[in-house]
Design a protein around this motif. Sequence first.
Motif, PDB file in Angstrom:
ATOM      1  N   ASP A 199      -4.676   6.268   2.678  1.00  0.00           N
ATOM      2  CA  ASP A 199      -4.469   7.489   3.459  1.00  0.00           C
ATOM      3  C   ASP A 199      -4.316   7.163   4.941  1.00  0.00           C
ATOM      4  O   ASP A 199      -3.458   7.725   5.623  1.00  0.00           O
ATOM      5  CB  ASP A 199      -5.646   8.441   3.251  1.00  0.00           C
ATOM      6  CG  ASP A 199      -5.411   9.792   3.913  1.00  0.00           C
ATOM      7  OD1 ASP A 199      -4.457  10.481   3.510  1.00  0.00           O
ATOM      8  OD2 ASP A 199      -6.148  10.140   4.842  1.00  0.00           O
ATOM      9  N   THR A 200      -5.124   6.244   5.449  1.00  0.00           N
ATOM     10  CA  THR A 200      -5.045   5.866   6.860  1.00  0.00           C
ATOM     11  C   THR A 200      -3.713   5.193   7.173  1.00  0.00           C
ATOM     12  O   THR A 200      -3.063   5.522   8.178  1.00  0.00           O
ATOM     13  CB  THR A 200      -6.204   4.923   7.231  1.00  0.00           C
ATOM     14  OG1 THR A 200      -7.434   5.583   6.973  1.00  0.00           O
ATOM     15  CG2 THR A 200      -6.143   4.516   8.693  1.00  0.00           C
ATOM     16  N   LEU A 243      -2.665  -9.175  -9.361  1.00  0.00           N
ATOM     17  CA  LEU A 243      -3.448  -8.148  -8.672  1.00  0.00           C
ATOM     18  C   LEU A 243      -2.697  -7.612  -7.459  1.00  0.00           C
ATOM     19  O   LEU A 243      -2.673  -6.403  -7.214  1.00  0.00           O
ATOM     20  CB  LEU A 243      -4.795  -8.726  -8.217  1.00  0.00           C
ATOM     21  CG  LEU A 243      -5.921  -8.716  -9.244  1.00  0.00           C
ATOM     22  CD1 LEU A 243      -7.185  -9.267  -8.630  1.00  0.00           C
ATOM     23  CD2 LEU A 243      -6.170  -7.320  -9.755  1.00  0.00           C
ATOM     24  N   VAL A 244      -2.096  -8.504  -6.703  1.00  0.00           N
ATOM     25  CA  VAL A 244      -1.286  -8.079  -5.547  1.00  0.00           C
ATOM     26  C   VAL A 244      -0.133  -7.202  -6.009  1.00  0.00           C
ATOM     27  O   VAL A 244       0.172  -6.166  -5.397  1.00  0.00           O
ATOM     28  CB  VAL A 244      -0.752  -9.305  -4.767  1.00  0.00           C
ATOM     29  CG1 VAL A 244       0.274  -8.866  -3.710  1.00  0.00           C
ATOM     30  CG2 VAL A 244      -1.889 -10.044  -4.096  1.00  0.00           C
ATOM     31  N   ALA A 245       0.500  -7.587  -7.127  1.00  0.00           N
ATOM     32  CA  ALA A 245       1.620  -6.812  -7.660  1.00  0.00           C
ATOM     33  C   ALA A 245       1.180  -5.392  -8.028  1.00  0.00           C
ATOM     34  O   ALA A 245       1.877  -4.413  -7.721  1.00  0.00           O
ATOM     35  CB  ALA A 245       2.210  -7.517  -8.879  1.00  0.00           C
ATOM     36  N   VAL A 246       0.013  -5.265  -8.674  1.00  0.00           N
ATOM     37  CA  VAL A 246      -0.498  -3.945  -9.062  1.00  0.00           C
ATOM     38  C   VAL A 246      -0.808  -3.099  -7.831  1.00  0.00           C
ATOM     39  O   VAL A 246      -0.446  -1.913  -7.763  1.00  0.00           O
ATOM     40  CB  VAL A 246      -1.760  -4.093  -9.947  1.00  0.00           C
ATOM     41  CG1 VAL A 246      -2.450  -2.745 -10.128  1.00  0.00           C
ATOM     42  CG2 VAL A 246      -1.383  -4.671 -11.297  1.00  0.00           C
ATOM     43  N   ILE A 247      -1.463  -3.688  -6.828  1.00  0.00           N
ATOM     44  CA  ILE A 247      -1.820  -2.943  -5.612  1.00  0.00           C
ATOM     45  C   ILE A 247      -0.571  -2.503  -4.865  1.00  0.00           C
ATOM     46  O   ILE A 247      -0.447  -1.341  -4.452  1.00  0.00           O
ATOM     47  CB  ILE A 247      -2.731  -3.798  -4.709  1.00  0.00           C
ATOM     48  CG1 ILE A 247      -4.105  -3.969  -5.375  1.00  0.00           C
ATOM     49  CG2 ILE A 247      -2.890  -3.146  -3.338  1.00  0.00           C
ATOM     50  CD1 ILE A 247      -5.031  -4.913  -4.647  1.00  0.00           C
ATOM     51  N   VAL A 248       0.392  -3.428  -4.702  1.00  0.00           N
ATOM     52  CA  VAL A 248       1.634  -3.094  -3.981  1.00  0.00           C
ATOM     53  C   VAL A 248       2.409  -2.016  -4.725  1.00  0.00           C
ATOM     54  O   VAL A 248       2.912  -1.057  -4.121  1.00  0.00           O
ATOM     55  CB  VAL A 248       2.504  -4.358  -3.797  1.00  0.00           C
ATOM     56  CG1 VAL A 248       3.897  -3.984  -3.280  1.00  0.00           C
ATOM     57  CG2 VAL A 248       1.835  -5.323  -2.826  1.00  0.00           C
ATOM     58  N   LEU A 249       2.526  -2.149  -6.056  1.00  0.00           N
ATOM     59  CA  LEU A 249       3.243  -1.152  -6.849  1.00  0.00           C
ATOM     60  C   LEU A 249       2.575   0.214  -6.752  1.00  0.00           C
ATOM     61  O   LEU A 249       3.253   1.243  -6.612  1.00  0.00           O
ATOM     62  CB  LEU A 249       3.296  -1.605  -8.318  1.00  0.00           C
ATOM     63  CG  LEU A 249       4.082  -0.690  -9.280  1.00  0.00           C
ATOM     64  CD1 LEU A 249       5.544  -0.622  -8.863  1.00  0.00           C
ATOM     65  CD2 LEU A 249       3.962  -1.187 -10.714  1.00  0.00           C
ATOM     66  N   LEU A 274       2.567   5.771  -4.848  1.00  0.00           N
ATOM     67  CA  LEU A 274       1.857   6.831  -4.132  1.00  0.00           C
ATOM     68  C   LEU A 274       2.602   7.250  -2.874  1.00  0.00           C
ATOM     69  O   LEU A 274       2.706   8.441  -2.556  1.00  0.00           O
ATOM     70  CB  LEU A 274       0.448   6.370  -3.765  1.00  0.00           C
ATOM     71  CG  LEU A 274      -0.558   6.259  -4.906  1.00  0.00           C
ATOM     72  CD1 LEU A 274      -1.856   5.645  -4.416  1.00  0.00           C
ATOM     73  CD2 LEU A 274      -0.836   7.629  -5.521  1.00  0.00           C
ATOM     74  N   ALA A 275       3.140   6.264  -2.150  1.00  0.00           N
ATOM     75  CA  ALA A 275       3.875   6.563  -0.923  1.00  0.00           C
ATOM     76  C   ALA A 275       5.099   7.417  -1.233  1.00  0.00           C
ATOM     77  O   ALA A 275       5.368   8.417  -0.558  1.00  0.00           O
ATOM     78  CB  ALA A 275       4.290   5.267  -0.237  1.00  0.00           C
TER      79      ALA A 275
END
Length: 351
Positions: free
Chosen positions: A233-234, A298-304, A309-310
């Motif tokens: 959100d930030t 893990l990076v792929a999941v977070i970035v995706l 969301l964006a």
Amino acid sequence: MDNPNSRSSHLRRTPTLGGVSFFYTLIVALFFLRNWADNSEAMFLIPGLTILFIIGLKDDLVVLSPFSKLAAQVISVTFILNNEAFMVNSLHGFFGIYDLPILVSYLIGGFIMVTIINAYNLIDGIDGLAAIVGIVILIIYSTIFYMTQDYFYLLLSLTLNGCLIAFLKYNLSSSSEEKIFMGDTGSLIVGFIISVLTMRFLALPSEKLEDLPFIVENIPLIAIGILIVPLFDTARVFTIRLANRKSPFSADRNHTHHILIDYFNISHKKASLIIGAFNLVFVYLIIVLGSTSFNFWLVAVIVLTVIVLAYFFYRYNYSFSNLKRKIKLKRKFNDVKKRGKNILKNDKPKE
């Protein structure tokens, strides 16, 4: 008392000093918990808590500038980083990085703590959200510190969780006589404690990491997953404000929770529960992946997740294209209005 304005999600004047109870509860609790700490952490927590309590209280009574609050946060964080229990000396092989120079450790620690404090402060915009997200985060940290046998941090997490659960009853109350906000006093204190717990999590010694159910080198990504709601959100709000050539600290209704309320016409309670549930599910997914996968996945999941969301939230009239369209439309409207005034002025008969 918080008087409603054009940005407010409430309609009546509401007390904003709920966070005062957090401060007194934590100070009393630290008196009893101090003997559980291995490095006298309680004595380093009290000055930081007191500084943020005073600044938050003053901001709730007389609005302070963002830079005054930032300066107070930096001073508070300095106390914590001077305790060896919070020094991040190694990333345990995260993207091949192991030992960190002491200067880099200080800079990373300061950045992480200030970011978390401000991120948590920014999500306190609707009834129940900051408390519910805080409860989810503290439950996860309580579990982690129980597994690593860090009982001081476990009890600290449970103490603050008790504060938030008790506060939630009044924050979500439909009665105007019972309703209260945590205010900046509360959000700064809760954000500070969560940042302290995060630093301890990142600074855990290697002998305690064996008890955790995920691969050691994934710890930084697990921490991001735990804090995904305030961090996302930030980042999103700051990006929009900078795109509009505004200060990242300027106030608006571009937050994720505002969009859920404004565009989907749902109550504060439902919006808070949806966001809290997402945080819990996302952390569970990250921990499951972190126990079997290495950094890349893990990076792929977070970035995706961030991209999805964006896109989901930007498309509700908050995308850059829509922002540019709004700006151009406003300029055209002002030009037409100006021309109309000039025509009326020129057509006015002279006496």
